[in-house]
Structure formats: C-alpha cells, structure tokens
Design a protein around this motif. Structure first.
Motif, mmCIF file in Angstrom:
data_model
loop_
_atom_site.group_PDB
_atom_site.id
_atom_site.type_symbol
_atom_site.label_atom_id
_atom_site.label_comp_id
_atom_site.label_asym_id
_atom_site.label_seq_id
_atom_site.Cartn_x
_atom_site.Cartn_y
_atom_site.Cartn_z
ATOM 1 N N ILE A 1 -75.434 10.612 83.252
ATOM 2 C CA ILE A 1 -74.349 11.591 83.324
ATOM 3 C C ILE A 1 -74.775 12.639 84.347
ATOM 4 C CG2 ILE A 1 -72.963 13.285 82.075
ATOM 5 C CD1 ILE A 1 -73.589 11.802 79.491
ATOM 6 N N GLY A 2 -74.044 12.680 85.460
ATOM 7 C CA GLY A 2 -74.470 13.508 86.583
ATOM 8 C C GLY A 2 -75.440 12.700 87.423
ATOM 9 N N VAL A 3 -74.940 11.962 88.407
ATOM 10 C CA VAL A 3 -75.779 10.969 89.090
ATOM 11 C C VAL A 3 -75.975 11.268 90.573
ATOM 12 C CG1 VAL A 3 -75.134 9.213 87.418
ATOM 13 C CG2 VAL A 3 -73.814 9.411 89.535
ATOM 14 N N GLY A 4 -75.594 12.470 90.998
ATOM 15 C CA GLY A 4 -75.854 12.870 92.367
ATOM 16 C C GLY A 4 -77.074 13.773 92.436
ATOM 17 N N GLY A 5 -77.635 13.945 93.616
ATOM 18 C CA GLY A 5 -78.761 14.862 93.775
ATOM 19 C C GLY A 5 -79.923 14.514 92.882
ATOM 20 N N LYS A 6 -80.301 15.445 92.020
ATOM 21 C CA LYS A 6 -81.417 15.212 91.104
ATOM 22 C C LYS A 6 -81.127 14.065 90.144
ATOM 23 C CE LYS A 6 -85.470 16.037 89.485
ATOM 24 N NZ LYS A 6 -86.622 15.549 90.277
ATOM 25 N N LEU B 1 -72.851 4.682 85.117
ATOM 26 C CA LEU B 1 -72.917 5.897 85.907
ATOM 27 C C LEU B 1 -71.699 6.756 85.592
ATOM 28 C CD1 LEU B 1 -73.788 4.333 89.396
ATOM 29 C CD2 LEU B 1 -75.405 5.383 87.779
ATOM 30 N N CYS B 2 -71.920 8.065 85.483
ATOM 31 C CA CYS B 2 -70.816 8.971 85.209
ATOM 32 C C CYS B 2 -70.991 10.231 86.040
ATOM 33 C CB CYS B 2 -70.779 9.316 83.720
ATOM 34 S SG CYS B 2 -69.454 10.456 83.268
ATOM 35 N N ASP B 3 -69.974 10.594 86.802
ATOM 36 C CA ASP B 3 -70.023 11.821 87.583
ATOM 37 C C ASP B 3 -68.604 12.294 87.854
ATOM 38 O OD1 ASP B 3 -70.510 13.766 89.861
ATOM 39 O OD2 ASP B 3 -72.546 13.051 89.527
ATOM 40 N N VAL B 4 -68.413 13.599 87.849
ATOM 41 C CA VAL B 4 -67.090 14.172 88.077
ATOM 42 C C VAL B 4 -66.751 14.224 89.560
ATOM 43 C CG1 VAL B 4 -67.260 15.544 85.978
ATOM 44 C CG2 VAL B 4 -67.956 16.561 88.165
ATOM 45 N N ASP B 5 -67.737 13.961 90.414
ATOM 46 C CA ASP B 5 -67.550 14.080 91.861
ATOM 47 C C ASP B 5 -67.967 12.773 92.539
ATOM 48 O OD1 ASP B 5 -67.508 14.773 94.546
ATOM 49 O OD2 ASP B 5 -68.408 16.752 94.225
ATOM 50 N N TYR C 1 -68.810 2.522 86.458
ATOM 51 C CA TYR C 1 -68.664 3.934 86.834
ATOM 52 C C TYR C 1 -67.540 4.605 86.051
ATOM 53 C CZ TYR C 1 -68.002 8.015 89.890
ATOM 54 O OH TYR C 1 -67.885 9.285 90.393
ATOM 55 N N TYR C 2 -67.870 5.807 85.542
ATOM 56 C CA TYR C 2 -66.895 6.636 84.833
ATOM 57 C C TYR C 2 -66.926 8.049 85.412
ATOM 58 C CZ TYR C 2 -66.484 3.177 81.040
ATOM 59 O OH TYR C 2 -66.251 2.047 80.300
ATOM 60 N N LYS C 3 -65.845 8.790 85.187
ATOM 61 C CA LYS C 3 -65.818 10.210 85.565
ATOM 62 C C LYS C 3 -66.032 11.116 84.352
ATOM 63 C CE LYS C 3 -63.843 11.207 89.997
ATOM 64 N NZ LYS C 3 -62.965 12.115 90.756
ATOM 65 N N ASP C 4 -65.556 10.703 83.198
ATOM 66 C CA ASP C 4 -65.607 11.524 81.983
ATOM 67 C C ASP C 4 -66.674 10.952 81.044
ATOM 68 O OD1 ASP C 4 -65.152 12.846 79.553
ATOM 69 O OD2 ASP C 4 -62.994 13.000 79.921
ATOM 70 N N PHE C 5 -67.697 11.744 80.747
ATOM 71 C CA PHE C 5 -68.777 11.236 79.898
ATOM 72 C C PHE C 5 -68.278 10.888 78.504
ATOM 73 C CE2 PHE C 5 -68.769 15.645 78.498
ATOM 74 C CZ PHE C 5 -69.173 15.598 77.170
ATOM 75 N N ARG C 6 -67.240 11.577 78.040
ATOM 76 C CA ARG C 6 -66.702 11.290 76.705
ATOM 77 C C ARG C 6 -66.095 9.890 76.657
ATOM 78 N NH1 ARG C 6 -63.002 16.556 76.791
ATOM 79 N NH2 ARG C 6 -62.566 15.487 78.770
ATOM 80 N N GLU C 7 -65.376 9.530 77.695
ATOM 81 C CA GLU C 7 -64.806 8.180 77.769
ATOM 82 C C GLU C 7 -65.911 7.138 77.844
ATOM 83 O OE1 GLU C 7 -61.826 5.469 80.581
ATOM 84 O OE2 GLU C 7 -62.467 7.461 81.241
ATOM 85 N N MET C 8 -66.930 7.397 78.651
ATOM 86 C CA MET C 8 -68.026 6.435 78.779
ATOM 87 C C MET C 8 -68.725 6.210 77.448
ATOM 88 S SD MET C 8 -71.481 6.606 81.154
ATOM 89 C CE MET C 8 -72.234 7.897 80.149
ATOM 90 N N LEU C 9 -69.048 7.290 76.756
ATOM 91 C CA LEU C 9 -69.753 7.137 75.483
ATOM 92 C C LEU C 9 -68.869 6.486 74.428
ATOM 93 C CD1 LEU C 9 -71.743 10.496 75.264
ATOM 94 C CD2 LEU C 9 -72.604 8.233 75.896
ATOM 95 N N ASP C 10 -67.586 6.807 74.461
ATOM 96 C CA ASP C 10 -66.659 6.223 73.488
ATOM 97 C C ASP C 10 -66.523 4.716 73.696
ATOM 98 O OD1 ASP C 10 -64.558 6.416 71.403
ATOM 99 O OD2 ASP C 10 -63.234 5.834 73.055
ATOM 100 N N LYS C 11 -66.434 4.290 74.949
ATOM 101 C CA LYS C 11 -66.204 2.874 75.235
ATOM 102 C C LYS C 11 -67.486 2.052 75.282
ATOM 103 C CE LYS C 11 -61.878 3.405 77.833
ATOM 104 N NZ LYS C 11 -61.221 3.200 79.148
ATOM 105 N N GLU C 12 -68.583 2.673 75.678
ATOM 106 C CA GLU C 12 -69.792 1.897 75.986
ATOM 107 C C GLU C 12 -70.980 2.168 75.081
ATOM 108 O OE1 GLU C 12 -69.365 -0.358 78.097
ATOM 109 O OE2 GLU C 12 -67.761 0.321 79.444
ATOM 110 N N HIS C 13 -70.835 3.014 74.067
ATOM 111 C CA HIS C 13 -72.018 3.420 73.305
ATOM 112 C C HIS C 13 -72.769 2.251 72.680
ATOM 113 C CE1 HIS C 13 -70.242 3.075 69.208
ATOM 114 N NE2 HIS C 13 -69.110 3.356 69.835
#
Length: 480
Positions: free
Chosen positions: A51-56, A75-79, A95-107
């Motif tokens: 969650i947050g996969v750019g930069g660091k 991978l999940c990032d808003v940008d 790839y997802y944008k919303d971490f809530r959707e990712m965790l709900d669908k892929e947990h």
C-alpha cells in the motif's frame, strides 16, 4: 497449481515443519534437490501486498522481493504516476487504487502488507491489515498521532502478527556495537543524549498555498487525503512536501527521529516520556511582525525529553533533539577537524565515564576520543542481522514465514510504538510552543507533564487535541 490462499499456505508450511509426510511413511526429497541450490518452494514464499508503492514504497517492495522469499502479488497506490515503477517491476501483481477494496477482495490471498504512505494514513491502513491477521511492515514514523501509536502497539499483541517499522538502522551493526560498549561499562552510566538532524529538506514555516490547482488525472485526491480534513488540491504537496504540513506529516522529527533516536531506546531500554519541553524557530514576514502558520511545521525546533529510570540506567535520562541544521556543542574529546556525527545528523551519548557518538542509523559508531574506538574490540554479544541495515527487510520476511514469536525482528511495534510515541510527544511540545490563543503563546516556555496511562498532558490541555486528531467522516480509525 499453488494457491495464494494464506490459510492454505500456512497449512502447507506447518505440514513441512512438522514432518507429517515422513510420519506417514513417505520419503521426503529435499526441495533443493528438485529445484536446485537456493530454490524456494512457492509454499515457502511470503505473499506481500504493498500500500503506497512509489518512492520509498517501491524500494521497500524491491527489498522484500530481493530476499528471494517474497512474492509481490498486489500493488495499491492512489497515484498511477508514482506506482509506475512498481507496476513495471512486478508486472504480474494485481493493481488497486483503494486499499480497502484490495483488502476486501484479496485478503484471503495475502500473507503480509507493506504500508509506505504519508504519515496520516499509516494507522488506518496498518490496522485494517492486522485485523485481517496480516503481518505488517510500516514505514516510519509508525503513526501520525500518539493515540494511533498506542493502538498499533496493542493491536500487534491482540492479533498476534509479525510487525516491523521501517527504521532500518535498527538492524544495523552500529547500534549493536554501541550496546556492547555500553554493557561493558566503557562509558559508564548514561544520563544525557544529544540527537540532531539537518532536516527538513522540504518547505516548513510557510503559509498554506492560496492558489488552487487542477488534480492530475492519475491521482485520486480523495483517497490521498484519506483520514485528513478535506482541502482543495494544491501544487507541490504530493508526492514529497506533505511532510511539512501537520495534517499529513510530522515534520523533521517524525521523518528522522525514528532513525536517530532508535539507538538510545534500544541501548538504554527506554519506554515512555514523562515530560517534554520545546522551542521553535520563528519566521518574520515584516519588521517586528512574526508570521503565524499553524498548519505548517516550524523551520527548526529544539526539544528536551525526560525519560524515567530504566533497568539500564541509574536515574532519569534526558534526550535533546535539534533539527533544521542546529547542532549541539562539539564534545571536547572530538578533534577540531573530525566530523561530528555524520556531518548533518548525529547521536552523542554522555556517560559518567566517557562518551560515544554515531551518525544517522547509528552508523560509524565511535568512542571519544576516537582513538579509543580501535583500542576496544569487544567480543560479539548481540547477533548481527545478515546484511546489516539492508537486511531489515529480509529479516521481516523470514519472521513472517516462521510465524509470530519464532524469529526476532529489530523494530517490532512493541519497541517501535513507544519510540514513535516519544517523538510525537516532542511534537506536542513543538506544536504547543507555537500555539496562539487570544494573541498569546501560552504554551511557550512550558514543560509539558505527561500522564502516560491517561495519554494526556496534565498542565496544558490545549495540546491534548493533537494526541488524537479528529478524522474525516468515513475515515475513522477502527477500534482495536
């Protein structure tokens, strides 16, 4: 075909560990015989979501992957712009944008989650993963608020998951060497520590931009704001300068304190602060006219934290923190041309028998005078992490695979939580000293007294609003 289902994967691992197949009378052929030297079976790989996969976040995921024991599956990032390098590096990851959707669908398909987002969203994202039974790696500082740090510390115990904060110096050789010097009595009892950084390296002590800007099409601005109050998008906030704004970041102290103060915590066994005081740099916008920018962290600050006696000290310990390029007085034992700390950052331990110092991440530790460093070569007492600070990532991956309690990590939330709370306590004093009420600054020059059990300052109630901020509707932190 191997399943990514966590419960299935865990069962396979337990099957291998307990030798159930051998007990049933089968001959087990070692996997390295079938797959070659260094082969890691899919069932032994940690399935990681970022969650947050750019930069660091990108470099964190690369380091997990490079351990050879992790598969970056989600991978999940808003940008989308920031995510591009990770998407390219891990083309099979969903790839997802919303971490809530990712965790709900892929947990069910995830073993562990890495969180590398702006500070204000760390807690809600990490706690969501922990409540699903996922191991978590969270970038420093652990949280934005004191309340959140306490919540994640408690959550780590409740949900029995492997945790690690991203202050990689905790896995370095430097802090272990310094612990060995201290344990051997080379500097005596420590009563005072100086810590400093040349950060911030982003704007602070400035007015919030007045000119609105168009939200880039690749960025979901509402998701980026997350828990923070709604504001219109402005330029030069994303992806880096948010660190200097209190709604999102925690200033230079939050950015670097977890790297620099970790050594005092681990070496002396410190826990919670009992009092703190601070002063901040001023910005003048005209003759005798001081600017007031409460939304922005100050350009520089100086904080003094008092910790109660620990099992490793004979009395209270005082830690001095300085940022914005301010440094303490050079110790007399340091040569005139010798570098203090690492030049921009540093740690100086003051003991009853001597002194020792190091740079950021506790790198390049030295006894003072520095000639003593080569004279005292002690036996290794504390096991080194393979790869040092760079091994921080593989250490967490391997601990997750081994299961809670089976392999040590350097910065579990049991340590990282109190450390983060201490830094955020200093930020309370920093914010309090710059808090204007009825055209006065009543928090300036105060020593804030902290009630650790009640989690509040007892002598200046105005700063308690920052212990636990008000979340944007729909983005409240769940109960642990």
């Amino acid at each position: 075909m191997e399943s990514n289902n966590k419960s299935t994967g865990a069962t396979r691992r337990d099957f291998i560990k307990t030798g159930a197949a051998a007990a049933a009378g089968f001959m087990v052929v070692p996997r390295h015989v079938l797959g070659g030297a260094g082969f890691v079976a899919p069932s032994d790989k940690l399935i990681v979501a970022g969650i947050g996969v750019g930069g660091k976040g990108n470099s964190d995921l690369k380091n997990f992957h490079d351990s050879g024991k992790a598969e970056i599956a989600f991978l999940c990032d808003v940008d989308d712009r920031r995510a591009a390098d990770s998407v390219k590096r891990f083309p099979k990851a969903k790839y997802y944008k919303d971490f809530r959707e990712m965790l709900d669908k892929e947990h069910k398909n995830i073993d562990a989650v890495s969180v590398s987002t702006p500070d204000h969203n760390h807690a809600i994202q990490a706690l969501a993963a922990m409540q699903l039974g996922k191991h978590v790696y969270v970038q420093k500082p652990l949280t934005h608020d004191i309340f959140e740090a306490r919540a994640l510390t408690e959550a780590a115990k409740k949900y029995n998951v492997v945790t690690q904060m991203g202050n990689q110096g905790a896995s370095g050789d430097g802090v272990r060497i310094m612990r060995e010097w201290f344990d051997a009595g080379l500097i005596g009892d420590v009563h005072t520590i100086y810590t400093w950084t040349d950060r911030p390296v982003w704007p602070q002590g400035i007015q919030w931009p007045q000119q609105k800007a168009e939200v880039p099409k690749e960025l979901d601005w509402d998701l980026w704001l997350g828990t923070a109050p709604y504001k219109e998008y402005v330029d030069k906030l994303v992806p880096f300068n948010w660190r200097g704004w209190w709604d999102y970041g925690t200033g230079a102290l939050g950015d670097m304190g977890c790297h620099i103060m970790e050594a005092p915590f681990s070496i002396l066994g410190l826990q919670y602060v009992k009092d703190v005081q601070a002063s901040v740099g001023s910005v003048y916008v005209d003759e005798f006219k001081r600017g007031y920018f409460p939304e922005s962290c100050p350009p520089s600050s100086y904080a003094v934290l008092t910790f109660p006696k620990s099992e490793k000290t004979s009395g209270d310990v005082t830690i001095h923190w300085m940022d914005g390029g301010i440094q303490p007085q050079r110790p007399e034992e340091l040569g005139a041309n010798e570098v203090f700390g690492d030049g921009g950052n540093g740690i100086l331990f003051m003991g009853t028998k001597g002194k020792m110092m190091a740079g950021c991440y506790a790198e390049n530790p030295r006894l003072l005078p520095t000639s003593l460093t080569e004279q005292h070569k002690l036996p290794v007492k504390y096991t080194r992490v393979p790869g040092g600070a760079g091994g921080h990532y593989a250490q967490w991956v391997e601990a997750c695979i081994a299961g809670p309690g089976n392999k040590e990590v350097s910065s579990p939330f049991a340590i990282a939580g109190p450390l983060t709370e201490a830094l955020l306590m200093a930020n309370l004093a920093i914010r309090g000293s710059d808090l204007r009420i009825d055209n006065k600054y009543p928090g300036r020059s105060l020593k804030l007294i902290w009630d650790n059990d009640a989690m509040k300052v007892t002598n200046f109630d105005a700063v308690n609003q920052f212990v636990k901020r008000k979340y944007r509707q729909g983005w409240e932190l769940p109960t642990v």
